[in-house]
Each structure stands twice: as C-alpha cells, then as structure tokens.
Design an enzyme around this catalytic site. Structure first.
Site, short mmCIF file in Angstrom:
data_model
loop_
_atom_site.label_atom_id
_atom_site.label_comp_id
_atom_site.label_asym_id
_atom_site.label_seq_id
_atom_site.Cartn_x
_atom_site.Cartn_y
_atom_site.Cartn_z
N SER A 312 94.38 16.33 32.04
CA SER A 312 95.23 15.67 32.92
C SER A 312 95.10 14.24 33.34
O SER A 312 95.22 13.27 32.35
CB SER A 312 95.49 16.69 34.35
OG SER A 312 96.43 16.24 35.01
N ASP A 323 94.95 3.14 23.86
CA ASP A 323 95.97 2.56 23.16
C ASP A 323 96.40 1.08 23.34
O ASP A 323 96.82 0.48 22.55
CB ASP A 323 97.27 3.29 23.67
CG ASP A 323 97.42 4.67 23.05
OD1 ASP A 323 96.56 5.15 22.34
OD2 ASP A 323 98.58 5.28 22.99
N LYS A 337 96.21 18.45 28.65
CA LYS A 337 96.96 18.90 29.81
C LYS A 337 97.69 17.61 29.92
O LYS A 337 97.16 16.70 30.69
CB LYS A 337 96.30 19.44 31.02
CG LYS A 337 97.21 20.27 31.71
CD LYS A 337 97.97 19.45 32.86
CE LYS A 337 98.69 20.09 33.99
NZ LYS A 337 99.65 19.28 34.82
#
Length: 396
Positions: A312, A323, A337
């Site tokens: 999560s 990224d 998740k």
C-alpha cells in the site's frame, strides 16, 4: 408407526407432482431465455430484485428481511476484492467504539479466500515494533485461527479481524494461532501504540570514516512524515565531517497506512514531478499528487529496501522514488496493494466501503496486483544481511 397403502400412494403422488412441477419450471425458464437456440442472457437488476422479493415473501418461514439483505450484501461485496466490505449498524458502532479506545495488539493482517467454500484464512503480514504481539514473539506468516473465540474461517473482510484485534488498553484478547507447530492459545493484553514506534534510525559504519544511515519506516501513521524528517536530520548530524554516504530507506514489512504521510516522505526527496496518481473507472485520472521543491533533499543517495510484505502506502513511496530516478529499489517484489476505498454511509447506520480507484506510479505503472519490481533483487530480504548489502551498495 404403520403407514396405510393410501398414505404411501399419496406421498408418492405428491413427490411425482413436485418433481414434474420443477421440471416444468426449468423447461419454461430455459424456453424464456432461448436456451434451445444457444442463447444465455445475464441476470438483470430487475430480475434480481424480483427474486429477492420472492425469497422475502414466499419462503416457508417468516424472513427477517434486514438480516437477509445485510448478509447478502456482505457476501456480494466480499466477492469483489479483499478491500471492499460492508458493516452492519451494530458492527459499525463496535468498530467506532474500539477505534476510540485506541488500543490494539499491534498486528496487521491479510484475509485470504473470504467467502470461499473452504473458509477464509487470516495471515499476519506485519507486527508493529514493541507492540503486545511483538512482545509475545508473533511474526509475519503466522496464521490466526480464531479471535475472541470466533473462527477466522467465518470472516468476510479483514476489517472484521482488525475490529476484533482492537479495544481498550489492558483488555485481554484470546487468540488461537498456528506457526508451524500446531494450534496454540495466547492471551494478548492490548496497548496503545507508541507515537514513535513507526520510525527508527541508526548509523552503519561503511568504513573509511564514512557512514550509511539506516532509516526504517514500520508503518505510516499521523506524523510519520515529520518523524522521518527529524530522523534524517539526526542521521546527517551524527555522520561527522564526511557526511552520509547514503540512506537505506527500509520499508520491509511495512503494511502501509496513511497515504498522505507516504506522499510527505516522498516529497522530502523529490523536487518536482508526479508522486502518485489515482485512476477510476475507465482509467479516468481522479487525482495526482505533485512534489514541491521547498526543503527537498535531492543529493543524498538512497536505496529503498522492501520485501514481499511491503504494501500500500509503502509501495507508493518506493515506486515514486524509483520512477523519479531518485532511488534504487532493492529486495523482493512487494505485496501489490494499490486501491482506493470510498466509505459510504447507509441511512440505516450501516457502512459500505468500496474500491473506487487504483493507484498508479508516476510512470503510469499499475501497483495493485503487480507490486513494485526491485532494481536489485535480493532473495529472502528479511534479516540484517539485506541491510548490510544495501549499505555496501551505497558505499561503493
């Protein structure tokens, strides 16, 4: 008791009539949906409502309509995904009461197979440091068989388990667990979580007078972002003249928590760009979180250490740094998740929590069901060896 021949014949006749009636009803239903022509129409909303009316009005015993509908809604929602759930008004009141009491066992769980015929299984995926569960030696991977005497196989949502694992400080909760050696009974005394238990930091000697910071985030709670900021400053001041060779941001076993706090931590290290975005039905972008330049540390080398239980909000932080080319991710593929739940109050006092969107990375990679793929794979990422490997990578 002796049966007369006429009674036996009457019973046989009624049985034949019932069978013929059922066969006729099936034939009529098949004909109405064109089965003979190979057609198969999906169940429509009105047909569902009509069928429910038949159950409520014609079942042989009087039916408690609210109970039947609540039970049906629970099963329907539980079948959508592991994170959507429905609480009745009484369950909602209990959850609210125990949340206000503020104590828990320190266990984070995941429910597998809810609504399946074989029953659900409840697994411990994280244990908060210095919590009651930690003091009892419970570890991730432990199976919980029963809570407060209720078999976990009957649970339909993980939130039901978390309600049972919380309550007032000092309250005793009985658990039946299994950790490889058969069922075991434990009494857990609930305690309020420590405000500082979510973050820990230490310096690692990297040789040659250089140090690497080890900053572990165990969960994301209110104030986590500020705790990380203070811990980072403390590591830098303690590193001496040569400064930090880098920081190992340890997210292993972190089950997530408050997404806003994870975004705050990402913003400490990223000066510009997207940190995370959510997409709803049809892929429509519902929200994007953007980095701010003020107070950003864009220089200190970072490695994010994760394992298969990092989930999560922890995954959102890891993939935001990855990224944006701000950190390498090391360890195992994370849990996967990445969904957003909306909480919807029902007029009768019940509560529907429904997945309405999914999180995506800055490069628009899906997280839910995929996890975050590490740049540097480490098998069995738990233990001190993984931290030392990450420290060596930074000190190279």
């Amino acid at each position: 008791m002796r049966w007369s021949r006429s009674s036996l014949l009457l019973g046989l006749s009624l049985g034949v009539i019932s069978t013929l009636t059922l066969q006729w009803a099936i034939s009529e239903a098949d004909a109405s949906r064109g089965k003979g022509k190979g057609a198969s129409a999906p169940l429509e909303r009105q047909q569902f409502h009509d069928s429910l009316d038949v159950v409520l009005d014609r079942y042989v015993e009087p039916v408690d309509a609210p109970e039947v509908m609540s039970r049906g809604l629970k099963h329907m929602v539980a079948g959508l995904d592991p994170y959507s759930h429905y609480l009745t008004a009484s369950e909602r009141d209990l959850a609210t009461k125990r949340q206000r009491q503020g104590a828990d066992a320190g266990l984070v769980t995941a429910l597998h197979g809810a609504g399946n015929q074989g029953g659900a299984e409840l697994e411990v995926i994280a244990v908060h440091p210095r919590s009651p569960a930690d003091k009892l030696g419970l570890t991730p991977g432990t199976r919980i068989l029963a809570i407060r005497g209720r078999p976990c196989s009957t649970l339909l949502s993980n939130v039901e388990a978390q309600v049972q694992l919380s309550g007032a400080a000092g309250e005793i909760v009985g658990l039946t667990i299994e950790r490889g050696s058969g069922p075991e009974l434990l009494d857990v005394e609930l305690a309020k979580p420590s405000a500082e238990a979510g973050v820990s930091a230490a310096l690692i000697d990297a040789g040659g007078g250089r140090s690497v910071g080890h900053l572990a985030i165990h969960s994301f709670r209110a104030g986590t972002g500020e705790q990380v900021k203070r811990a980072l400053a403390k590591l830098k001041s303690g590193a001496g003249g040569q400064g930090l060779a880098g920081v190992v941001l340890d997210l292993r076993g972190n089950p997530g928590g408050e997404v806003d706090e994870a975004v705050l931590v990402a913003d400490l290290f990223i000066a510009a760009g997207v940190l995370t975005r959510t997409r709803g039905r049809g892929g429509v972008i519902m929200r994007e979180e953007l980095a701010t330049q003020a107070g950003t540390d864009s220089e200190t080398p970072l490695i994010v250490l994760q394992d298969r239980r990092s989930a999560s909000a922890a995954e959102l932080l890891a993939v935001a740094l990855q990224d944006n080319r701000r950190a390498k991710v090391m360890g195992e593929r994370s849990f996967g998740k990445g969904t957003v739940q909306e909480v919807i109050g029902i007029p009768d006092g019940s509560l529907l929590t429904l997945t309405v969107a999914r999180y995506f990375s800055p490069d628009d990679r899906a997280i839910d069901g995929q996890g975050v793929t590490p740049d540097l794979v480490v098998e069995q990422a738990d233990g001190r060896a993984a931290v030392e490997a990450a420290a060596r990578e930074l000190a190279r």
